[in-house]
Structure formats: structure tokens, C-alpha cells
Design a protein around this motif. Structure first.
Motif, PDB file in Angstrom:
ATOM      1  N   ALA A  61       0.915  -1.374  -0.247  1.00 56.50           N
ATOM      2  CA  ALA A  61       0.081   0.181  -0.089  1.00 56.50           C
ATOM      3  C   ALA A  61       0.582   1.315  -0.187  1.00 56.50           C
ATOM      4  CB  ALA A  61      -1.121   0.121   0.951  1.00 56.50           C
ATOM      5  N   LYS A  62       2.739   1.101   0.580  1.00 56.86           N
ATOM      6  CA  LYS A  62       3.186   2.529   0.401  1.00 56.86           C
ATOM      7  C   LYS A  62       3.697   2.305  -0.603  1.00 56.86           C
ATOM      8  CE  LYS A  62       2.718   2.485   5.731  1.00 56.86           C
ATOM      9  NZ  LYS A  62       3.157   2.302   6.577  1.00 56.86           N
ATOM     10  N   VAL A  63       3.920   1.097  -2.249  1.00 63.06           N
ATOM     11  CA  VAL A  63       4.568   1.105  -2.889  1.00 63.06           C
ATOM     12  C   VAL A  63       3.568   2.327  -3.957  1.00 63.06           C
ATOM     13  CG1 VAL A  63       5.333  -0.046  -5.027  1.00 63.06           C
ATOM     14  CG2 VAL A  63       5.556  -0.742  -1.872  1.00 63.06           C
ATOM     15  N   THR A  64       4.365   2.606  -5.063  1.00 60.86           N
ATOM     16  CA  THR A  64       3.895   3.748  -5.760  1.00 60.86           C
ATOM     17  C   THR A  64       4.418   2.650  -7.470  1.00 60.86           C
ATOM     18  OG1 THR A  64       3.308   5.461  -5.352  1.00 60.86           O
ATOM     19  CG2 THR A  64       3.507   5.794  -7.183  1.00 60.86           C
ATOM     20  N   ILE A  65       4.103   2.463  -8.459  1.00 59.72           N
ATOM     21  CA  ILE A  65       4.641   1.818  -9.523  1.00 59.72           C
ATOM     22  C   ILE A  65       3.810   2.525 -10.460  1.00 59.72           C
ATOM     23  CG2 ILE A  65       4.187  -0.777 -10.751  1.00 59.72           C
ATOM     24  CD1 ILE A  65       3.582  -2.229  -8.099  1.00 59.72           C
ATOM     25  N   THR A  66       4.998   2.465 -11.650  1.00 64.19           N
ATOM     26  CA  THR A  66       4.513   3.053 -12.803  1.00 64.19           C
ATOM     27  C   THR A  66       5.280   2.502 -14.024  1.00 64.19           C
ATOM     28  OG1 THR A  66       3.945   5.228 -13.928  1.00 64.19           O
ATOM     29  CG2 THR A  66       6.544   4.777 -12.254  1.00 64.19           C
ATOM     30  N   LEU A  67       5.345   2.553 -15.070  1.00 68.27           N
ATOM     31  CA  LEU A  67       5.961   2.536 -16.008  1.00 68.27           C
ATOM     32  C   LEU A  67       6.910   2.702 -16.717  1.00 68.27           C
ATOM     33  CD1 LEU A  67       2.761   1.027 -18.047  1.00 68.27           C
ATOM     34  CD2 LEU A  67       4.434  -0.286 -17.587  1.00 68.27           C
ATOM     35  N   VAL A  68       7.919   2.391 -17.274  1.00 67.88           N
ATOM     36  CA  VAL A  68       9.266   3.752 -17.787  1.00 67.88           C
ATOM     37  C   VAL A  68       8.560   3.788 -19.073  1.00 67.88           C
ATOM     38  CG1 VAL A  68      11.395   2.400 -19.302  1.00 67.88           C
ATOM     39  CG2 VAL A  68      11.008   1.988 -17.436  1.00 67.88           C
ATOM     40  N   ASP A  69       7.945   2.511 -19.663  1.00 67.80           N
ATOM     41  CA  ASP A  69       7.110   3.521 -21.238  1.00 67.80           C
ATOM     42  C   ASP A  69       5.652   2.679 -21.652  1.00 67.80           C
ATOM     43  OD1 ASP A  69       8.465   1.548 -24.011  1.00 67.80           O
ATOM     44  OD2 ASP A  69       7.907   1.008 -22.021  1.00 67.80           O
ATOM     45  N   GLU A  70       5.484   3.254 -22.580  1.00 65.50           N
ATOM     46  CA  GLU A  70       4.312   2.518 -22.806  1.00 65.50           C
ATOM     47  C   GLU A  70       3.711   3.223 -24.278  1.00 65.50           C
ATOM     48  OE1 GLU A  70       1.515   0.541 -22.658  1.00 65.50           O
ATOM     49  OE2 GLU A  70       0.551   1.109 -20.970  1.00 65.50           O
ATOM     50  N   ARG A  71       2.854   2.177 -25.187  1.00 65.64           N
ATOM     51  CA  ARG A  71       2.332   3.085 -26.282  1.00 65.64           C
ATOM     52  C   ARG A  71       1.020   3.366 -26.125  1.00 65.64           C
ATOM     53  NH1 ARG A  71       3.681  -3.338 -25.729  1.00 65.64           N
ATOM     54  NH2 ARG A  71       5.724  -3.294 -26.038  1.00 65.64           N
ATOM     55  N   PHE A  72       0.408   4.640 -27.388  1.00 60.35           N
ATOM     56  CA  PHE A  72      -0.233   5.187 -26.884  1.00 60.35           C
ATOM     57  C   PHE A  72      -1.722   4.373 -27.656  1.00 60.35           C
ATOM     58  CE2 PHE A  72      -2.249   8.985 -26.157  1.00 60.35           C
ATOM     59  CZ  PHE A  72      -2.822   9.021 -27.620  1.00 60.35           C
ATOM     60  N   VAL A  73      -1.998   3.649 -26.714  1.00 61.05           N
ATOM     61  CA  VAL A  73      -3.092   2.776 -26.429  1.00 61.05           C
ATOM     62  C   VAL A  73      -4.019   2.480 -25.026  1.00 61.05           C
ATOM     63  CG1 VAL A  73      -2.159   1.409 -28.266  1.00 61.05           C
ATOM     64  CG2 VAL A  73      -1.761   0.771 -25.924  1.00 61.05           C
ATOM     65  N   PRO A  74      -5.423   2.473 -25.156  1.00 56.59           N
ATOM     66  CA  PRO A  74      -5.619   1.976 -24.012  1.00 56.59           C
ATOM     67  C   PRO A  74      -5.379   1.131 -23.147  1.00 56.59           C
ATOM     68  CG  PRO A  74      -7.001   2.022 -26.225  1.00 56.59           C
ATOM     69  CD  PRO A  74      -6.257   2.513 -26.418  1.00 56.59           C
ATOM     70  N   PRO A  75      -5.622   0.978 -21.756  1.00 53.66           N
ATOM     71  CA  PRO A  75      -5.136  -0.734 -21.458  1.00 53.66           C
ATOM     72  C   PRO A  75      -6.144  -1.536 -21.779  1.00 53.66           C
ATOM     73  CG  PRO A  75      -6.635   1.148 -20.146  1.00 53.66           C
ATOM     74  CD  PRO A  75      -6.147   2.115 -21.747  1.00 53.66           C
ATOM     75  N   GLU A  76      -7.215  -1.468 -22.211  1.00 60.92           N
ATOM     76  CA  GLU A  76      -8.097  -2.823 -23.268  1.00 60.92           C
ATOM     77  C   GLU A  76      -7.133  -3.224 -24.182  1.00 60.92           C
ATOM     78  OE1 GLU A  76      -9.578   0.400 -21.182  1.00 60.92           O
ATOM     79  OE2 GLU A  76      -8.935   0.569 -22.958  1.00 60.92           O
ATOM     80  N   SER A  77      -6.592  -2.536 -24.463  1.00 63.30           N
ATOM     81  CA  SER A  77      -5.593  -3.137 -25.692  1.00 63.30           C
ATOM     82  C   SER A  77      -4.502  -3.944 -25.319  1.00 63.30           C
ATOM     83  CB  SER A  77      -4.764  -1.710 -26.675  1.00 63.30           C
ATOM     84  OG  SER A  77      -3.726  -2.853 -27.854  1.00 63.30           O
ATOM     85  N   ASP A  78      -4.886  -4.870 -25.948  1.00 62.48           N
ATOM     86  CA  ASP A  78      -3.459  -6.160 -26.059  1.00 62.48           C
ATOM     87  C   ASP A  78      -1.928  -5.824 -25.856  1.00 62.48           C
ATOM     88  OD1 ASP A  78      -3.868  -8.106 -29.035  1.00 62.48           O
ATOM     89  OD2 ASP A  78      -2.912  -6.142 -28.654  1.00 62.48           O
ATOM     90  N   ARG A  79      -1.591  -4.790 -26.489  1.00 60.36           N
ATOM     91  CA  ARG A  79      -0.791  -4.094 -26.613  1.00 60.36           C
ATOM     92  C   ARG A  79       0.145  -3.216 -25.674  1.00 60.36           C
ATOM     93  NH1 ARG A  79       3.251  -4.843 -29.585  1.00 60.36           N
ATOM     94  NH2 ARG A  79       4.379  -2.738 -29.887  1.00 60.36           N
ATOM     95  N   SER A  80      -1.112  -3.115 -24.678  1.00 58.66           N
ATOM     96  CA  SER A  80      -0.798  -2.163 -23.507  1.00 58.66           C
ATOM     97  C   SER A  80       0.269  -2.000 -22.205  1.00 58.66           C
ATOM     98  CB  SER A  80      -2.197  -1.976 -23.030  1.00 58.66           C
ATOM     99  OG  SER A  80      -1.997  -1.261 -21.582  1.00 58.66           O
ATOM    100  N   ASN A  81       1.159  -1.865 -21.928  1.00 56.46           N
ATOM    101  CA  ASN A  81       1.894  -2.117 -20.827  1.00 56.46           C
ATOM    102  C   ASN A  81       1.248  -1.745 -19.749  1.00 56.46           C
ATOM    103  OD1 ASN A  81       4.455  -2.641 -22.585  1.00 56.46           O
ATOM    104  ND2 ASN A  81       5.290  -0.712 -22.106  1.00 56.46           N
ATOM    105  N   HIS A  82       0.036  -1.329 -19.532  1.00 58.88           N
ATOM    106  CA  HIS A  82      -0.815  -0.684 -18.316  1.00 58.88           C
ATOM    107  C   HIS A  82      -1.078  -2.018 -18.380  1.00 58.88           C
ATOM    108  CE1 HIS A  82      -3.889   1.244 -16.153  1.00 58.88           C
ATOM    109  NE2 HIS A  82      -3.682   0.110 -15.263  1.00 58.88           N
ATOM    110  N   ALA A  83      -1.763  -3.159 -19.450  1.00 58.38           N
ATOM    111  CA  ALA A  83      -2.129  -4.353 -19.248  1.00 58.38           C
ATOM    112  C   ALA A  83      -1.501  -4.955 -18.574  1.00 58.38           C
ATOM    113  CB  ALA A  83      -3.452  -4.569 -20.227  1.00 58.38           C
ATOM    114  N   LEU A  84      -0.600  -4.865 -19.717  1.00 56.72           N
ATOM    115  CA  LEU A  84       0.791  -6.216 -18.672  1.00 56.72           C
ATOM    116  C   LEU A  84       1.171  -6.279 -17.304  1.00 56.72           C
ATOM    117  CD1 LEU A  84       3.062  -8.656 -20.138  1.00 56.72           C
ATOM    118  CD2 LEU A  84       4.527  -6.659 -19.193  1.00 56.72           C
ATOM    119  N   VAL A  85       0.579  -5.265 -16.965  1.00 61.75           N
ATOM    120  CA  VAL A  85       1.699  -5.219 -15.199  1.00 61.75           C
ATOM    121  C   VAL A  85       0.306  -5.117 -14.795  1.00 61.75           C
ATOM    122  CG1 VAL A  85       1.558  -3.184 -13.242  1.00 61.75           C
ATOM    123  CG2 VAL A  85       3.236  -3.156 -15.934  1.00 61.75           C
ATOM    124  N   ALA A  86      -0.768  -4.846 -14.739  1.00 58.01           N
ATOM    125  CA  ALA A  86      -2.044  -4.988 -14.241  1.00 58.01           C
ATOM    126  C   ALA A  86      -2.459  -6.791 -14.185  1.00 58.01           C
ATOM    127  CB  ALA A  86      -3.565  -4.161 -15.335  1.00 58.01           C
TER     128      ALA A  86
END
Ligand SMILES: O=C(O)[C@H](O)[C@@H](O)[C@H](O)[C@H](O)COP(=O)(O)O
Length: 232
Positions: A61-86
Motif C-alpha cells: 500500500a506504500k508502493v507506487t508502481i509506474t511504467l518506464v514506457d507505454e504504447r499510446f493505446v488504452p489499457p484495453e489493448s493487448d499492446r498495453s503495458n498497463h494491461a501487462l502490469v495489471a
């Protein structure tokens, strides 16, 4: 700056070893400052390590996670790094962590990058942990050879933040932290696997231009020692 090689017998052992090292670093940051931050890369390599890290017993709960980089696609995309992390990291114990995305539904990638810069500015610098990957072309983050804003991204004078990048090998327009945002992490990791990437790394470590193999900027100019995690 120097590079330290952490060699493992196989990918499973690397995933556990990297998860052990990072959970210890994050726990130490929480003990010291009450919070911790980690920026991770996407792609195919990190999945097993994400899953191993997600089960470690720290105060997520005290950890913030972000991405080094991302593709300009929404998290619903299978190309999304957000989706991979989620799907692989924001699970189990780590589901309690705060996640800060880089993608934002904006009219342009530039607008999304500006929003990402504003939102991630709330994460204290430097990151406690940054985990980089590397492509077979020697890119890391979205620092691609021939990238539209590669020189700006690698320039140490470029402020911390998120910028756009386009390149032949990148697919979609990318959103990437700048070199200045990543290179002074408390624990700076390059996670690569396989003989092919080992050979690419050896080529990058030989003399040559950063523009040809942008990982050279990290190998040559990162303020933090580079912790190379590799398995065959
Ligand atoms: O968005 C991405 O794709 C990553 O951030 C990128 O920099 C990745 O680390 C390398 O491309 C390696 O990808 P693989 O692990 O799939 O080889």
C-alpha cells in the motif's frame, strides 16, 4: 558507471532472484521514508518476474508502481503495458500498490505525455527501483534507434518527465520517461534473457554511438550502477 552481472541458471531462478532483490529494496525504502517507487518495463520478458514479485510480503500500500514506457493505446489493448502490469504484477499482495499509468485518453500523444509528466511528478525522484528491458536493436525504454525524439530523450539536460517517441521498430507512438528520469534510480536494473540478447548487450558494450544502440546511454552514463540480470 559500472555494471554488475547477476547470472542465473534459468528464467525461473532469475524471476525469484530479481523479486527477492527488488522486494528487499522496496521494503528498505518504506522503512527509511515511509514509501517506495518502482518503474517497470513492458514487453514479454518481465511476466515471470512480475508474478514472483506480486507475491512478496511487503507493505504494498506504500508502493507506487509506474511504467518506464507505454504504447499510446488504452489499457484495453493487448499492446498495453498497463494491461501487462495489471495482469501480472498488480495481483496477489501487490494488488494493494498504487499504479500510475502513462497512457491517458487525450486528443494527441503529446497531450497524454504532458498529463503523464504532471501525474508522475508527484512520485518523489529518483525512483527507488527502475527495471529496464532491451530489444534486439539495442533499444531500452522507448529509446529506439532512429526515434523521432531520441536525442532529446537521451540528453541529460532534458528535464525529468514523459515524452512521445515514434520509430520504425516501435509500432504505435510511444510514451517514455526520459533518460534523466530513469538513470539515477536507487537500484537500476537491466533484465534480459537468452543468448541472443547477451550478444546484443556485448555489441552495445563495445564502442559505438548511442544513437545506434541507445542502451549505450545507460551503460555509459547512468549515475547508478547498472544491475544486469541475465539467464540463458
Ligand atoms: O514497451 C516495451 O516494449 C518495453 O518497455 C521495451 O523497452 C522492452 O523492454 C523491450 O522491447 C524488450 O521487450 P521484450 O522483453 O519483449 O524482448
Amino acid at each position: 558507471m559500472s555494471a554488475i552481472l547477476h547470472k542465473f541458471d534459468n528464467a525461473a531462478a532469475l524471476a525469484e532472484g530479481l523479486a527477492d532483490a527488488l522486494s528487499a529494496r522496496l521494503a528498505a525504502a518504506i522503512a527509511a521514508r515511509g514509501k517506495a517507487s518502482i518503474a517497470v518495463s513492458g514487453g514479454s520478458t518481465p511476466k515471470a518476474f512480475f508474478r514472483a514479485l506480486s507475491g512478496r510480503d511487503i507493505d504494498w500500500a506504500k508502493v507506487t508502481i509506474t511504467l518506464v514506457d507505454e504504447r499510446f493505446v488504452p489499457p484495453e489493448s493487448d499492446r498495453s503495458n498497463h494491461a501487462l502490469v495489471a495482469a501480472n504484477l498488480l495481483q496477489n499482495n501487490a494488488a494493494a500498490a498504487q499504479f500510475v499509468p502513462l497512457y491517458h485518453a487525450a486528443a494527441t500523444a503529446e497531450d497524454a505525455a504532458a498529463i503523464a509528466t504532471e501525474k508522475t511528478a508527484a512520485i518523489p525522484a529518483p525512483f527507488d527501483v527502475v527495471v529496464l528491458g532491451m530489444g534486439t536493436d539495442g533499444h531500452t525504454a522507448s529509446f529506439f534507434p532512429g526515434g523521432t525524439r531520441l536525442e532529446e530523450a537521451l540528453d541529460p539536460a532534458t528535464p525529468r518527465g514523459v515524452i512521445t517517441m515514434e520509430a520504425d521498430g516501435a509500432g504505435e507512438t510511444r510514451l517514455t520517461f526520459t533518460f534523466s528520469s530513469l538513470q539515477d534510480a536507487g537500484y537500476l536494473v537491466l533484465h534480459i534473457e537468452g543468448e541472443g540478447k547477451k550478444e546484443v548487450l556485448a555489441r552495445a558494450q563495445a564502442s559505438g554511438e548511442e544513437a545506434e544502440m541507445p542502451i549505450r546511454a545507460v551503460l555509459g552514463r547512468a549515475a547508478s550502477p547498472l544491475q544486469i540480470y541475465w539467464a540463458p
